[in-house]
Design an enzyme around this catalytic site. Structure first.
Site, PDB file in Angstrom:
ATOM      1  N   HIS A 159      -8.710  -2.322 -13.167  1.00 17.21           N
ATOM      2  CA  HIS A 159      -9.377  -1.355 -12.266  1.00 17.21           C
ATOM      3  C   HIS A 159      -8.868  -1.503 -10.834  1.00 17.21           C
ATOM      4  O   HIS A 159      -9.583  -1.155  -9.900  1.00 17.21           O
ATOM      5  CB  HIS A 159     -10.902  -1.516 -12.281  1.00 17.21           C
ATOM      6  CG  HIS A 159     -11.483  -1.598 -13.652  1.00 17.21           C
ATOM      7  ND1 HIS A 159     -11.921  -0.499 -14.358  1.00 17.21           N
ATOM      8  CD2 HIS A 159     -11.663  -2.671 -14.485  1.00 17.21           C
ATOM      9  CE1 HIS A 159     -12.366  -0.878 -15.550  1.00 17.21           C
ATOM     10  NE2 HIS A 159     -12.207  -2.197 -15.656  1.00 17.21           N
ATOM     11  N   SER A 183      11.037   6.617   8.832  1.00 25.10           N
ATOM     12  CA  SER A 183      10.384   7.868   9.197  1.00 25.10           C
ATOM     13  C   SER A 183      11.083   8.434  10.423  1.00 25.10           C
ATOM     14  O   SER A 183      11.482   7.691  11.315  1.00 25.10           O
ATOM     15  CB  SER A 183       8.910   7.596   9.507  1.00 25.10           C
ATOM     16  OG  SER A 183       8.377   8.647  10.299  1.00 25.10           O
ATOM     17  N   LYS A 241       7.909   2.588  10.218  1.00 23.97           N
ATOM     18  CA  LYS A 241       7.783   2.837   8.783  1.00 23.97           C
ATOM     19  C   LYS A 241       8.981   2.344   7.968  1.00 23.97           C
ATOM     20  O   LYS A 241      10.121   2.409   8.409  1.00 23.97           O
ATOM     21  CB  LYS A 241       7.592   4.341   8.508  1.00 23.97           C
ATOM     22  CG  LYS A 241       6.285   4.898   8.983  1.00 23.97           C
ATOM     23  CD  LYS A 241       5.068   4.299   8.285  1.00 23.97           C
ATOM     24  CE  LYS A 241       4.966   4.774   6.853  1.00 23.97           C
ATOM     25  NZ  LYS A 241       4.690   6.211   6.776  1.00 23.97           N
ATOM     26  N   GLU A 255       8.593   6.302  -5.202  1.00 19.58           N
ATOM     27  CA  GLU A 255       7.835   7.558  -5.213  1.00 19.58           C
ATOM     28  C   GLU A 255       8.583   8.643  -5.982  1.00 19.58           C
ATOM     29  O   GLU A 255       7.983   9.412  -6.741  1.00 19.58           O
ATOM     30  CB  GLU A 255       7.566   8.014  -3.781  1.00 19.58           C
ATOM     31  CG  GLU A 255       6.622   7.067  -3.045  1.00 19.58           C
ATOM     32  CD  GLU A 255       6.643   7.324  -1.550  1.00 19.58           C
ATOM     33  OE1 GLU A 255       5.795   8.092  -1.081  1.00 19.58           O
ATOM     34  OE2 GLU A 255       7.512   6.777  -0.853  1.00 19.58           O
TER      35      GLU A 255
END
Ligand code: ARG
Length: 453
Positions: free
Chosen positions: A153, A274, A280, A287
């Site tokens: 979980h 970024s 970043k 992804e």
């Protein structure tokens, strides 16, 4: 190719609508191999002279060389790869070229080509999967003893080793390889000789033709052989499931690379920055791997829906089988290559892993097991430990620093000793459990498997 019956040319819009050459040109080498095997069958049956066969074989090799060199001109008006090659062959060698299509149809041709294509690509994907497994084994070896929390979980559960976590993916990929290999076994049969749908009155030696193309055997029903696209659906499923596994690995790595987890660091070469936020470092490869899984699943759905409800045998709908197939194969090939490279270069931030794994709550189950060993039923032990956890949370005391004998005499004087992480991990030595010794033995076992050493 069918001008006899027709008095009008195909409308250019229909040509544009119906062409597949823009994508099925990729089947050229398989189409040519199939044609040469078929021509050899014609030669053996006395349908071609030795000279005619030689002209066909030479002509086809010449076409193949031109396609590889990029100098072959594909024509949309010739619809697909089969007609482009045949028309050009006849243009080059004259009458023998016009004999090649005897006892053959584009229907058994395309079924042959796509089987050969799947077979070759499956072999390539299995090799690439071995490469990714090796990179995971390498990380498992490096981090065999690095303890991290295992989650259910997405809540901290029990301690595991990072090595064990990586090996979980090696297992999944091994099954993915098995599914591809299994599908390859089923698809490696020759449909050549099935003709348009009902075989041919001109009988070639199907077994000899199949053997030349490396097929294990021949199909037994011409209608099934023409209509079947199971092997593409199976290939797409195996690819989609493999992508699904990799999307889970991606998600783990995305989480591990957050400041919140901070368990892992991907190399600069496998992350992006970024354009706006200078701090970043984004896990785009993960992804995109996760995102591309949508395409892989979509491609499977695409084919299943295209096949659904089609009457036997060939229907032009089946031409739509190739774009999803090519896309899934190309996508997974790239996903495997980039993930192999990224994982090879990935490092764990062991100090953070150690800190997270030192959470004594991870050993609450071990405390219950400790009570069980002194004869307390597990359900009762679970409740006693649950109360200890509640007390730890209420009083803000780390679980391992509670006064256990004061909480309940059942805990005994040695309860606190349960909280040794090293001991807790070493105790997980049942087959399949994450002890360091087990992980090392598993790595050893994997390394002995062909392709993984
Ligand atoms: N380009 C076609 C396909 O991919 C080849 C088979 C064409 N057969 C036919 N009867 N029109 O399905």
């Amino acid at each position: 190719m069918w001008k006899g019956r027709f008095s009008q040319d195909t409308s250019s819009l229909v040509q544009q609508f119906g062409e597949s050459i823009s994508y099925d040109w990729r089947l050229f080498a398989h189409d040519i191999a199939g044609s040469i095997a078929h021509a050899r069958g014609q030669l053996a049956a006395g349908l071609l002279s030795a000279d005619e066969f030689a002209a066909i074989e030479g002509g086809l090799h010449g076409i193949e060389a031109d396609i590889r060199a990029g100098t072959f001109e594909f024509k949309t008006s010739l619809e697909d790869i089969h007609m482009n090659i045949e028309a050009e062959l006849t243009r080059r060698i004259g009458p023998p070229g016009a004999k090649l299509h005897t006892a053959r149809s584009r229907n058994d041709q395309v079924a042959t080509d796509t089987r050969l294509y799947c077979r070759g690509e499956i072999d390539g994907l299995i090799t690439a999967l071995c490469g990714l497994q090796r990179s995971l084994l390498d990380r498992a070896t490096r981090y065999a003893a690095t303890v991290i929390p295992g989650y259910t979980h997405l809540q901290r559960g029990q301690p595991v080793t990072a090595g064990h976590h990586f090996l979980a993916y090696v297992e999944m990929l091994e099954r993915d390889k098995g599914r591809l290999a299994d599908c390859r076994k089923r698809l490696n049969v020759s449909p050549l000789g099935s003709g348009a749908l009902a075989g041919s009155t001109i009988n070639l030696d199907r077994h000899a033709i199949a053997a030349e193309l490396g097929f294990d055997s021949i199909t037994h029903n011409s209608m099934d052989a023409i209509a079947d696209r199971d092997y593409i659906a199976e290939t797409l499923f195996a690819i989609a499931l493999c992508g699904t596994h990799l999307s889970r690995l991606s998600e783990d790595l995305i989480l591990w690379c957050t400041s919140e987890f901070a368990f892992a660091a991907l190399s600069d070469a496998h992350t992006t920055g970024s354009s706006l936020m200078p701090q970043k470092k984004n896990p785009d490869v993960c992804e995109l791997t996760r995102g591309k899984t949508g395409r892989l699943v979509g491609n499977l759905m695409n084919l299943l829906v295209a096949i659904k409800g089609l009457p036997l045998t060939y229907n032009r709908d089946l031409q739509e089988d190739k774009p999803p197939l090519f896309d899934s194969v190309d996508t997974l090939r790239l996903v495997l290559a980039v993930n192999t490279e990224m994982i090879t270069a990935m490092e764990l931030r062991e100090d953070n892993c150690r800190r997270a794994a030192a959470d004594p709550m991870l050993l609450a189950t071990d405390l219950a097991d400790h009570l069980v060993k002194s004869g307390i039923p597990f359900r009762h032990a679970h409740e006693l430990v649950g109360k200890a956890v509640a007390e730890a949370l209420r009083s803000g005391t780390p679980l391992d620093q509670l006064d256990f004998p004061a909480l309940d005499p059942a805990f005994g004087a040695d309860a606190a000793a349960v909280f040794s992480l090293d001991r807790a991990l070493a105790a997980r030595r049942n087959p399949g459990a994450p002890s360091i010794a087990n992980v090392q033995a598993e790595i050893q076992r994997w390394r002995e498997i062909p392709g993984l050493g």
